[in-house]
Scaffold this motif. Structure first.
Motif, PDB file in Angstrom:
ATOM      1  N   PHE B 130      96.230  -3.031 -19.989  1.00  0.00           N
ATOM      2  CA  PHE B 130      96.135  -3.704 -21.290  1.00  0.00           C
ATOM      3  C   PHE B 130      95.121  -4.852 -21.237  1.00  0.00           C
ATOM      4  O   PHE B 130      94.336  -5.036 -22.170  1.00  0.00           O
ATOM      5  CB  PHE B 130      97.498  -4.264 -21.725  1.00  0.00           C
ATOM      6  CG  PHE B 130      98.551  -3.218 -21.960  1.00  0.00           C
ATOM      7  CD1 PHE B 130      98.199  -1.904 -22.266  1.00  0.00           C
ATOM      8  CD2 PHE B 130      99.904  -3.536 -21.881  1.00  0.00           C
ATOM      9  CE1 PHE B 130      99.173  -0.939 -22.479  1.00  0.00           C
ATOM     10  CE2 PHE B 130     100.877  -2.577 -22.093  1.00  0.00           C
ATOM     11  CZ  PHE B 130     100.522  -1.276 -22.383  1.00  0.00           C
ATOM     12  N   ILE B 131      95.139  -5.607 -20.135  1.00  0.00           N
ATOM     13  CA  ILE B 131      94.201  -6.732 -20.003  1.00  0.00           C
ATOM     14  C   ILE B 131      92.763  -6.207 -20.031  1.00  0.00           C
ATOM     15  O   ILE B 131      91.900  -6.764 -20.704  1.00  0.00           O
ATOM     16  CB  ILE B 131      94.491  -7.531 -18.703  1.00  0.00           C
ATOM     17  CG1 ILE B 131      95.791  -8.322 -18.887  1.00  0.00           C
ATOM     18  CG2 ILE B 131      93.335  -8.467 -18.356  1.00  0.00           C
ATOM     19  CD1 ILE B 131      96.235  -9.109 -17.680  1.00  0.00           C
ATOM     20  N   ASN B 138      86.376  -8.333 -26.308  1.00  0.00           N
ATOM     21  CA  ASN B 138      85.491  -9.490 -26.240  1.00  0.00           C
ATOM     22  C   ASN B 138      85.888 -10.631 -27.171  1.00  0.00           C
ATOM     23  O   ASN B 138      85.056 -11.280 -27.777  1.00  0.00           O
ATOM     24  CB  ASN B 138      84.072  -9.055 -26.610  1.00  0.00           C
ATOM     25  CG  ASN B 138      83.142  -9.257 -25.439  1.00  0.00           C
ATOM     26  OD1 ASN B 138      83.419 -10.118 -24.595  1.00  0.00           O
ATOM     27  ND2 ASN B 138      82.081  -8.480 -25.377  1.00  0.00           N
ATOM     28  N   MET B 139      87.184 -10.820 -27.350  1.00  0.00           N
ATOM     29  CA  MET B 139      87.629 -11.866 -28.263  1.00  0.00           C
ATOM     30  C   MET B 139      88.533 -12.865 -27.538  1.00  0.00           C
ATOM     31  O   MET B 139      89.184 -13.691 -28.158  1.00  0.00           O
ATOM     32  CB  MET B 139      88.400 -11.253 -29.434  1.00  0.00           C
ATOM     33  CG  MET B 139      87.536 -10.361 -30.324  1.00  0.00           C
ATOM     34  SD  MET B 139      88.520  -9.476 -31.547  1.00  0.00           S
ATOM     35  CE  MET B 139      88.638 -10.718 -32.817  1.00  0.00           C
ATOM     36  N   GLY B 140      88.600 -12.760 -26.221  1.00  0.00           N
ATOM     37  CA  GLY B 140      89.442 -13.666 -25.443  1.00  0.00           C
ATOM     38  C   GLY B 140      90.924 -13.376 -25.593  1.00  0.00           C
ATOM     39  O   GLY B 140      91.759 -14.184 -25.209  1.00  0.00           O
ATOM     40  N   SER B 153      95.891 -14.964 -35.550  1.00  0.00           N
ATOM     41  CA  SER B 153      95.268 -14.897 -36.876  1.00  0.00           C
ATOM     42  C   SER B 153      95.200 -13.448 -37.358  1.00  0.00           C
ATOM     43  O   SER B 153      95.387 -12.515 -36.578  1.00  0.00           O
ATOM     44  CB  SER B 153      93.857 -15.462 -36.798  1.00  0.00           C
ATOM     45  OG  SER B 153      93.017 -14.548 -36.119  1.00  0.00           O
ATOM     46  N   GLY B 154      94.908 -13.279 -38.647  1.00  0.00           N
ATOM     47  CA  GLY B 154      94.816 -11.935 -39.235  1.00  0.00           C
ATOM     48  C   GLY B 154      93.787 -11.070 -38.525  1.00  0.00           C
ATOM     49  O   GLY B 154      94.031  -9.896 -38.247  1.00  0.00           O
ATOM     50  N   GLY B 155      92.633 -11.673 -38.215  1.00  0.00           N
ATOM     51  CA  GLY B 155      91.569 -10.921 -37.548  1.00  0.00           C
ATOM     52  C   GLY B 155      91.979 -10.491 -36.149  1.00  0.00           C
ATOM     53  O   GLY B 155      91.733  -9.360 -35.743  1.00  0.00           O
ATOM     54  N   GLN B 156      92.648 -11.409 -35.422  1.00  0.00           N
ATOM     55  CA  GLN B 156      93.114 -11.074 -34.070  1.00  0.00           C
ATOM     56  C   GLN B 156      94.152  -9.963 -34.113  1.00  0.00           C
ATOM     57  O   GLN B 156      94.120  -9.027 -33.322  1.00  0.00           O
ATOM     58  CB  GLN B 156      93.718 -12.323 -33.409  1.00  0.00           C
ATOM     59  CG  GLN B 156      92.680 -13.366 -33.046  1.00  0.00           C
ATOM     60  CD  GLN B 156      93.313 -14.651 -32.550  1.00  0.00           C
ATOM     61  OE1 GLN B 156      94.364 -15.078 -33.045  1.00  0.00           O
ATOM     62  NE2 GLN B 156      92.699 -15.276 -31.570  1.00  0.00           N
ATOM     63  N   ARG B 157      95.066 -10.071 -35.079  1.00  0.00           N
ATOM     64  CA  ARG B 157      96.100  -9.046 -35.221  1.00  0.00           C
ATOM     65  C   ARG B 157      95.494  -7.690 -35.525  1.00  0.00           C
ATOM     66  O   ARG B 157      95.897  -6.673 -34.977  1.00  0.00           O
ATOM     67  CB  ARG B 157      97.001  -9.389 -36.401  1.00  0.00           C
ATOM     68  CG  ARG B 157      98.063 -10.361 -36.088  1.00  0.00           C
ATOM     69  CD  ARG B 157      98.986 -10.350 -37.251  1.00  0.00           C
ATOM     70  NE  ARG B 157      99.851 -11.498 -37.208  1.00  0.00           N
ATOM     71  CZ  ARG B 157     100.840 -11.697 -38.067  1.00  0.00           C
ATOM     72  NH1 ARG B 157     101.050 -10.826 -39.026  1.00  0.00           N
ATOM     73  NH2 ARG B 157     101.599 -12.730 -37.967  1.00  0.00           N
TER      74      ARG B 157
END
Lengths: 305, 267
Positions: B130-131, B138-140, B153-157
């Motif tokens: 998963f990692i 590329n979003m940390g 956040s919505g974008g991360q989700r």
């Protein structure tokens, strides 16, 4: 009041021992109410069902351990029925529970050979062996109940860490997402119902043996006891991971028993205590809201129009 | 190449046999080849979401049949179809379980199409997998593997939902306006991630969008729905030379009236 203070040590001990046995019910209610997000009224039927099964079997000469195990199975069966009503027949959860609870009243009465109570005085119970050694009824309940909790709660936690267990939690969290990820949400809900009501019947069976009699009407108000214990735990210990949460529910149940014991010491009529229990529950349930508003006031946030 | 998806004379009615009866899908005839990336546009109430839901199995269609890999899946429900079909919803909240961590959500997605057992859902092995996957975004987000989804956040989700939908390669990926609820910047990032994932795995994809530019820039085929019918079906070459203005004209010609939908015009 003076009376209450002199009684304090014994009230404390009996609240702890009672709280331990009630906490199986509270954990059961937690599974449906919090993890599956389903209000399950089956509780009020599966709790006396556990008591009915255990008392009739012990009176017939069965071993207390086997009788208690069969009581758990009975509770699971009751959960299965509510689960089927809800998932297969699409009856709303609240009504499905009420239907099972209503039907169980007659079934419990039949199991108890049509009597309202069955006495277990002079009969062996799961506590007998400990009582013989410790000579202390409350202490033996605390030890046996505590041991059972120390075994069952970590097992329950491990179960919720498995693929199936996690699927149950996901179902309660987000039904659409669960189905999109291939979780058969009917099965996970059925499993949750069975697990919860098995624990609730276990609580009923243990408390029946501790009190020395089963009671056809023992189920009345049990859902409130379960919910109040959970809410007390959540108010006292916020945002805990699952294993810690399960143990805080035990503490919540003990605290709730202490509060009930205190209410009983008030100069009120015996039947008034349910009113105060309801009042207390309403107070606990709106506490998070009050705390939020307090926070807002402290921050100096004000709303206009 | 054989068709991956086939919709034969699919009709769907809402409130059938009542005064509210609406014929939302009308004789839909549609085939998709394996590896094809199709974008769908259309005004409000054109039937885009209903079409997507009927493929996902949210409800049984009123008539017609749906074939996936030559297998008739018309009578199968969402859970049964999830073995082959994965989906990203418009609402970022819809695709993830908020009280569970990023890792737990991925563990649930990793079981899609498999039988769930009593083995541990989170193992050291799938954690490193998963990692690895999260790093690929590329979003940390690999730092957030133990964070509850509700705190993201919505974008991360939405990027995690996207990852979940492609963790086990689906036969068909359904995207239901999956960037519509995001701000323009996140929307752009998610669209790029989407393309990356689709290209990497050669996924057959069906994407609803109300963004005309996205509809033109992504995918090899463009379908326009109007009042429950497919009114335009453009292949890669026809699509390449099209501008947003052309698309608006095409829409007016096909539907007989100008676009009323502000959302569609503003893009």
């Amino acid at each position: 009041m003076l009376n209450f203070l002199t009684h304090l040590p014994s009230i404390f001990i009996s609240s702890v021992s009672q709280g331990f046995l009630w906490s199986f019910l509270a954990v059961g209610v937690y599974i449906t109410f919090r993890l599956l997000d389903i209000p399950d009224m089956t509780t009020e039927g599966s709790f006396p069902l556990g008591g009915a099964i255990v008392s009739i079997l012990i009176l017939q000469g069965a071993s207390p351990v086997i009788s208690t195990s069969l009581a758990v199975l009975g509770g699971m069966l009751a959960g299965l029925i509510t689960g089927l009503l809800h998932t297969k027949l699409k009856i709303p959860a609240l009504l499905a529970g009420i239907i099972t609870m209503t039907g169980l009243y007659s079934i419990n009465s039949r199991i108890m050979a049509n009597s309202a109570t069955l006495s277990l005085i002079q009969q062996p119970t799961v506590f007998s062996w400990f009582e013989k050694i410790l000579k202390q009824p409350h202490l033996s309940i605390i030890i046996l109940g505590g041991m059972l909790l120390l075994i069952l709660l970590p097992l329950l936690y491990l179960f919720f860490q498995t693929e199936i267990g996690l699927a149950i939690i996901a179902t309660g969290d987000n039904l659409t997402m669960s189905q999109a990820n291939g979780i058969n949400t009917n099965s996970t809900q059925l499993l949750g119902y069975m697990l919860a009501n098995g624990l609730i019947a276990l609580s009923g069976a243990l408390l029946t043996q501790q009190k020395g009699f089963s009671d056809l009407n023992a189920g009345i108000g049990t859902i409130v006891i379960g919910l109040a214990s959970i809410i007390v735990a959540e108010v006292l210990f916020k945002q805990k991971p699952l294993l810690t949460r399960l143990f805080t529910i035990v503490l919540g149940t003990v605290v709730y028993r202490l509060i009930l014991a205190f209410i009983l010491e008030l100069p009120i009529q015996a039947n008034d205590n349910k009113f105060f229990s309801a009042l207390f529950l309403a107070g606990c349930l709106c506490l998070p809201l009050l705390q939020q508003q307090e926070k807002k006031l402290k921050k100096g946030v004000t709303y206009h129009g | 190449m054989a068709n991956l998806l086939e919709l034969n004379n699919v009709n769907h009615y809402f409130h059938l046999n009542t005064v509210h009866e609406t014929h939302v899908l009308q004789d839909i005839q549609l085939t998709m080849k394996e590896g094809e990336f199709v974008t769908i546009i259309g005004g409000n109430g054109a039937g885009k979401s209903t079409l997507l839901n009927s493929i996902a199995g949210t409800f049984p269609v009123t008539s017609g049949n749906i074939l996936l890999n030559q297998e008739d899946i018309t009578k199968k429900n969402v859970v049964q179809r999830s073995q082959f079909i994965s989906r990203v919803f418009q609402d970022p909240k819809a695709g993830t379980a908020v009280r569970l961590t990023v890792g737990e959500n991925l563990a649930i997605a990793a079981c899609r199409g498999k039988k769930r057992t009593l083995s541990r859902a989170k193992t050291a092995k799938n954690r490193s997998f998963f990692i690895e996957k999260l790093k690929g975004l590329n979003m940390g987000l690999e730092e957030k593997i133990d964070t509850e989804i509700g705190l993201l956040s919505g974008g991360q989700r939405q990027s995690i939902t996207l990852l979940m939908a492609t963790l086990n390669k689906p036969k068909l990926l359904l995207l239901d306006e999956h960037t519509a609820a995001l701000d323009p910047k996140s929307s752009h990032i998610i669209m790029n991630k989407t393309k990356e994932l689709i290209d990497q795995q050669h996924l057959t994809t069906f994407m609803i969008t109300h963004n005309m530019e996205d509809a033109l820039n992504y995918g090899q085929r463009l379908i326009m729905l109007h009042q429950g019918k497919i009114v335009v079906d453009l292949d890669e070459t026809a699509k390449k030379n099209l501008t947003v203005a052309d698309l608006l004209t095409l829409f007016q010609e096909q539907s007989g009236h100008s676009i009323q939908d502000d959302a569609l015009l503003l893009q």
